[in-house]
Write a protein that holds these residues in place. Sequence first.
Motif, PDB file in Angstrom:
ATOM      1  N   HIS A 100       0.597  -1.183   0.024  1.00  0.00           N
ATOM      2  CA  HIS A 100       0.109  -0.068   0.047  1.00  0.00           C
ATOM      3  C   HIS A 100       0.931   1.268  -0.137  1.00  0.00           C
ATOM      4  CE1 HIS A 100      -3.559  -2.309   0.786  1.00  0.00           C
ATOM      5  NE2 HIS A 100      -3.058  -3.017   1.652  1.00  0.00           N
TER       6      HIS A 100
ATOM      7  N   LYS B 150     -10.440   9.841   5.793  1.00  0.00           N
ATOM      8  CA  LYS B 150     -10.908   8.753   6.900  1.00  0.00           C
ATOM      9  C   LYS B 150     -11.131   9.649   8.449  1.00  0.00           C
ATOM     10  CE  LYS B 150     -11.780   4.462   8.012  1.00  0.00           C
ATOM     11  NZ  LYS B 150     -12.990   3.891   7.481  1.00  0.00           N
TER      12      LYS B 150
ATOM     13  N   ALA C  89      -3.960   1.500  -0.803  1.00  0.00           N
ATOM     14  CA  ALA C  89      -4.703   2.273   0.043  1.00  0.00           C
ATOM     15  C   ALA C  89      -3.782   3.402   0.135  1.00  0.00           C
ATOM     16  CB  ALA C  89      -4.860   1.532   1.261  1.00  0.00           C
ATOM     17  N   CYS C  90      -4.557   4.730   0.028  1.00  0.00           N
ATOM     18  CA  CYS C  90      -4.088   6.032   0.392  1.00  0.00           C
ATOM     19  C   CYS C  90      -5.200   6.549   1.315  1.00  0.00           C
ATOM     20  CB  CYS C  90      -3.907   6.762  -0.811  1.00  0.00           C
ATOM     21  SG  CYS C  90      -3.286   8.462  -0.380  1.00  0.00           S
ATOM     22  N   ILE C  91      -4.904   6.467   2.721  1.00  0.00           N
ATOM     23  CA  ILE C  91      -5.929   6.869   3.646  1.00  0.00           C
ATOM     24  C   ILE C  91      -5.469   8.100   4.431  1.00  0.00           C
ATOM     25  CG2 ILE C  91      -7.119   6.047   5.621  1.00  0.00           C
ATOM     26  CD1 ILE C  91      -6.725   3.120   4.481  1.00  0.00           C
TER      27      ILE C  91
ATOM     28  N   LYS D  76     -14.813   5.026   1.105  1.00  0.00           N
ATOM     29  CA  LYS D  76     -13.706   4.824  -0.043  1.00  0.00           C
ATOM     30  C   LYS D  76     -14.039   5.208  -1.334  1.00  0.00           C
ATOM     31  CE  LYS D  76     -11.910   0.794   0.849  1.00  0.00           C
ATOM     32  NZ  LYS D  76     -11.566  -0.673   1.055  1.00  0.00           N
TER      33      LYS D  76
ATOM     34  N   ALA E 188      -1.296   4.044   4.785  1.00  0.00           N
ATOM     35  CA  ALA E 188      -2.226   3.733   5.582  1.00  0.00           C
ATOM     36  C   ALA E 188      -2.719   4.765   6.597  1.00  0.00           C
ATOM     37  CB  ALA E 188      -2.022   2.545   6.475  1.00  0.00           C
ATOM     38  N   GLY E 189      -2.194   5.896   6.516  1.00  0.00           N
ATOM     39  CA  GLY E 189      -2.533   7.193   7.093  1.00  0.00           C
ATOM     40  C   GLY E 189      -1.759   7.157   8.338  1.00  0.00           C
TER      41      GLY E 189
ATOM     42  N   SER F  63      -7.092   2.973  -3.792  1.00  0.00           N
ATOM     43  CA  SER F  63      -8.459   3.165  -3.054  1.00  0.00           C
ATOM     44  C   SER F  63      -7.864   4.313  -2.089  1.00  0.00           C
ATOM     45  CB  SER F  63      -8.891   1.924  -2.273  1.00  0.00           C
ATOM     46  OG  SER F  63      -8.251   1.531  -1.145  1.00  0.00           O
TER      47      SER F  63
ATOM     48  N   SER G  20      -9.522   7.389   0.892  1.00  0.00           N
ATOM     49  CA  SER G  20     -10.381   7.628   1.925  1.00  0.00           C
ATOM     50  C   SER G  20      -9.983   8.941   2.857  1.00  0.00           C
ATOM     51  CB  SER G  20     -10.681   6.427   2.808  1.00  0.00           C
ATOM     52  OG  SER G  20     -11.717   6.932   3.853  1.00  0.00           O
TER      53      SER G  20
END
Length: 283
Positions: A67, A154, A128-130, A188, A70-71, A150, A152
Motif C-alpha cells: 500500500h 478517514k 490504499a491511500c488513507i 472509500k 495507511a494514514g 483506493s 479515503s
Amino acid sequence: MAEQEEWEGLRVEGPDGNSGVAWLSLHRPTRFNALDAVLFHSLPLAIAKLDGNPDVRVIVLTGSGAHFCAGIDLSTFAQIAGGGGGGGRRNQTKKKEKKLRRDVKELQSSFTAFEECRKPVIAAIHGACIGGGIDMITACDLRYCTKDASFSVKEVDLAITADLGTLQRLPRLIGHGNTMELALTGRKFTGSEAKSMGLVQDVYDSKAEMLAAVETLAKQIASKSPLAVVGTKAVLLKSRDLTVAQGLEYVALWNAAMLISQDLKTAIQAQNHKQSKPFFSKL
C-alpha cells in the motif's frame, strides 16, 4: 548505478546518471507505510536534501510494499493526545491545547515541505491511500495511481477533523462539493473515481506500468530548463492564492528577475538549430 540512501522510514534513490529524477519511498511496508513520529520528522529533512541537490530536478514519491500509505500511525495519535503538564484541571487542559496546536503545526509542516520544495514532486499511488496519505498527496504537484488504488478521507471516522492539509488543498483539486461529501462520509473511493474528480492525472493497470509511465514523465520534465520548471511551480502555487491581477504582477516580477538567463539563450539556440535536447545548467 543510482545512489541509495536510507532514512528512518524512508528510502531515497537517484538521480541515476543524467536523468535528474530522484525516488523518495515511504518505507514501512510491514505497517503499510503508516506515518509515525519518526517518519514525520524524516520527510522534510529528506525533501530539503533533495531540493538542495543540483543533480535532482524532479522527485517521485512512492510507497514500499502493498500500500502507498495507511494514514497516521495510531502510536502518533497517542503521543499527540498524551502529556500536558501538571496543575489544576483547567490549567492542564490549557497546556494540552497548546501542546496539541504545536504538534499539529509541526506535522502540517512535514507535508507543506512538498509544496515548498522548488522541484516538482510527483506522487505515484498504489493500494490504499488513507487519511494522512491524502494530506500528503494533495501537497504534491502531480498525482498518478493504479486502478486498484483506493482513497479515503478517514479522519471523521476517528472522531477528528482532518487537520494536515486535506480540507485546504483537496477542494482546489476536486471542488468544494466533492470534498465536503468525501470528508463528511469518510467513504472509500477508487482510482477511476479519483481521476474523474481530478485528484489524479491518470490511472494505470499495475504498479509497474504506473512507475514506468511516471518515470518517463519525470524525465521529460527534468529535461526542461530547471529555472523555467522552478518558476512555473512557484508561480502556479502563488497564483492559486491570489487574484488574476495579483498573479500577473507576481509572474512579471518573477520573470523580470529570472528571464535573462543562460537557459533562455540555450533554448533559443536549440530552437534555431532544431536541436532536440538542449543542455541546461544545474540550479
